[in-house]
Every structure is written in structure tokens, then in C-alpha cells.
Design a protein around this motif. Structure first.
Motif, PDB file in Angstrom:
ATOM      1  N   UNK A 102      20.736  10.110 -38.952  1.00 22.31           N
ATOM      2  CA  UNK A 102      21.434  10.053 -37.663  1.00 22.31           C
ATOM      3  C   UNK A 102      22.315   8.818 -37.576  1.00 22.31           C
ATOM      4  N   UNK A 103      23.485   9.008 -36.954  1.00 24.07           N
ATOM      5  CA  UNK A 103      24.372   7.882 -36.664  1.00 24.07           C
ATOM      6  C   UNK A 103      23.844   7.140 -35.449  1.00 24.07           C
ATOM      7  N   UNK A 104      24.227   5.874 -35.295  1.00 21.84           N
ATOM      8  CA  UNK A 104      23.878   5.180 -34.049  1.00 21.84           C
ATOM      9  C   UNK A 104      24.539   5.897 -32.862  1.00 21.84           C
ATOM     10  N   UNK A 105      23.869   5.899 -31.739  1.00 21.00           N
ATOM     11  CA  UNK A 105      24.381   6.590 -30.556  1.00 21.00           C
ATOM     12  C   UNK A 105      25.678   5.955 -30.068  1.00 21.00           C
ATOM     13  N   UNK A 106      26.698   6.766 -29.870  1.00 17.62           N
ATOM     14  CA  UNK A 106      27.972   6.305 -29.330  1.00 17.62           C
ATOM     15  C   UNK A 106      27.835   5.963 -27.844  1.00 17.62           C
ATOM     16  N   UNK A 107      27.119   6.801 -27.116  1.00 22.80           N
ATOM     17  CA  UNK A 107      26.931   6.627 -25.676  1.00 22.80           C
ATOM     18  C   UNK A 107      25.676   5.794 -25.457  1.00 22.80           C
ATOM     19  N   UNK A 108      25.831   4.643 -24.793  1.00 19.94           N
ATOM     20  CA  UNK A 108      24.729   3.693 -24.663  1.00 19.94           C
ATOM     21  C   UNK A 108      23.862   3.943 -23.424  1.00 19.94           C
ATOM     22  N   UNK A 109      24.495   4.258 -22.301  1.00 21.00           N
ATOM     23  CA  UNK A 109      23.777   4.567 -21.057  1.00 21.00           C
ATOM     24  C   UNK A 109      24.792   4.995 -20.016  1.00 21.00           C
ATOM     25  N   UNK A 110      24.294   5.516 -18.909  1.00 20.39           N
ATOM     26  CA  UNK A 110      25.170   5.779 -17.772  1.00 20.39           C
ATOM     27  C   UNK A 110      25.473   4.421 -17.144  1.00 20.39           C
ATOM     28  N   UNK A 111      26.759   4.079 -17.064  1.00 21.35           N
ATOM     29  CA  UNK A 111      27.152   2.824 -16.443  1.00 21.35           C
ATOM     30  C   UNK A 111      27.129   2.975 -14.936  1.00 21.35           C
ATOM     31  N   UNK A 112      27.814   4.014 -14.448  1.00 21.23           N
ATOM     32  CA  UNK A 112      27.830   4.231 -13.005  1.00 21.23           C
ATOM     33  C   UNK A 112      28.184   5.670 -12.677  1.00 21.23           C
ATOM     34  N   UNK A 113      27.838   6.020 -11.474  1.00 24.26           N
ATOM     35  CA  UNK A 113      28.287   7.268 -10.867  1.00 24.26           C
ATOM     36  C   UNK A 113      29.223   6.839  -9.754  1.00 24.26           C
ATOM     37  N   UNK A 114      30.496   7.231  -9.886  1.00 24.11           N
ATOM     38  CA  UNK A 114      31.521   6.840  -8.905  1.00 24.11           C
ATOM     39  C   UNK A 114      31.627   7.931  -7.845  1.00 24.11           C
ATOM     40  N   UNK A 115      31.551   7.511  -6.588  1.00 24.82           N
ATOM     41  CA  UNK A 115      31.549   8.455  -5.471  1.00 24.82           C
ATOM     42  C   UNK A 115      32.627   8.049  -4.466  1.00 24.82           C
ATOM     43  N   UNK A 116      33.621   8.927  -4.252  1.00 28.49           N
ATOM     44  CA  UNK A 116      34.637   8.613  -3.239  1.00 28.49           C
ATOM     45  C   UNK A 116      34.065   8.792  -1.831  1.00 28.49           C
ATOM     46  N   UNK A 117      34.426   7.885  -0.937  1.00 26.98           N
ATOM     47  CA  UNK A 117      33.982   7.934   0.456  1.00 26.98           C
ATOM     48  C   UNK A 117      35.173   7.645   1.359  1.00 26.98           C
ATOM     49  N   UNK A 118      35.081   8.070   2.614  1.00 23.89           N
ATOM     50  CA  UNK A 118      36.163   7.810   3.572  1.00 23.89           C
ATOM     51  C   UNK A 118      36.108   6.407   4.148  1.00 23.89           C
ATOM     52  N   UNK A 119      34.887   5.872   4.306  1.00 26.52           N
ATOM     53  CA  UNK A 119      34.703   4.589   4.967  1.00 26.52           C
ATOM     54  C   UNK A 119      33.646   3.791   4.219  1.00 26.52           C
ATOM     55  N   UNK A 120      34.021   2.638   3.702  1.00 23.22           N
ATOM     56  CA  UNK A 120      33.114   1.835   2.886  1.00 23.22           C
ATOM     57  C   UNK A 120      31.907   1.358   3.689  1.00 23.22           C
TER      58      UNK A 120
END
Length: 135
Positions: free
Chosen positions: A2-20
Motif C-alpha cells: 500500500x502507498x501512504x494515504x494521500x488524504x490525511x483527515x477531514x480538515x473542515x466542513x464548510x457551511x454557508x449561512x445568512x448571518x454569522x
């Protein structure tokens, strides 16, 4: 072998919102996520465990999952060699480099690296700069 994993982890889930502020009240206050950083139109909220963040922002668009790689330029090359394609060529972002690729079935993947270093914040969580890479 097996090759080393290219994908290391989920960095973030980006969620658009109307009001911060309303989104912070929901994700921080009601759901208990920890504020990590904030700038004018977005905020990162930490999930317990592996460092994955929910990033809420008012820039519009669709929700997306960003995957951490060692090097976004190299990851794009590997994806193409494996039969995928590059949708958006690697470009600079605040913490490093990012690209958008597709797997052979057309699924988009957003890949990013931290080659410029993670964000540094003040005592209120406002972004003030970057740590040196690797710290």
C-alpha cells in the motif's frame, strides 16, 4: 504494498449561512462547538477529537468538505495519474494551497494543505496571522 494515504483527515466542513451571529448561536451555543478562529465573514468551530472544524461563512455557495493533504499541488498530480481530473488548479489560500479535483466518477474533492501554517488568533479568536509551517 500500500502507498501512504494521500488524504490525511477531514480538515473542515464548510457551511454557508445568512448571518454569522445567528450561526454562531446555533453551532457554538446550542451545539457546543468550540470557537477556534474568526474573521470578518467566517468562523471556525472545533469538533472534539481530531481537529476537524465546522467553518461557517457568509460567502454563499454549497456546503463542502475540505480534505487535508501534505501538498495540494502534488495531490492534484496524483489524482490525475490515478484517473481523476483537476477542476480548479492549485491556488493560494490563507493557510497554504488548495485545489478542487474529481475522482473518476465525477465526485468533487476539495484538497488543501497547511504549507503557510495554521492561523494565529488573539484572545478573542480574531485571526492575526499564521504560525510558521510545521508548528
Amino acid at each position: 504494498m500500500n502507498k501512504p494515504a494521500l488524504l490525511r483527515r477531514v480538515d473542515c466542513i464548510r457551511i454557508p449561512v445568512d448571518n454569522l451571529e445567528s450561526a454562531l448561536a446555533f453551532y457554538r451555543d446550542a451545539l457546543g462547538l468550540e470557537p477556534v478562529w474568526r474573521d470578518g465573514d467566517s468562523a471556525g468551530l472545533g469538533m472534539p477529537g481530531d481537529g476537524t472544524e465546522i467553518v461557517i461563512h457568509t460567502r454563499g455557495g454549497s456546503p463542502e468538505t475540505d480534505l487535508l493533504v501534505q501538498n495540494a499541488d502534488e495531490a492534484a498530480r496524483v489524482i490525475v495519474e490515478a484517473g481523476g481530473s483537476v477542476k480548479v488548479a492549485p491556488f493560494d489560500i490563507r493557510i497554504g494551497r488548495c485545489c478542487v479535483v474529481s475522482d473518476p466518477w465525477g465526485n468533487e474533492l476539495v484538497l488543501l494543505d497547511c504549507s503557510k501554517g495554521l492561523l494565529v488568533t488573539d484572545e478573542h479568536g480574531n485571526v492575526t496571522g499564521n504560525l510558521p509551517p510545521g508548528e
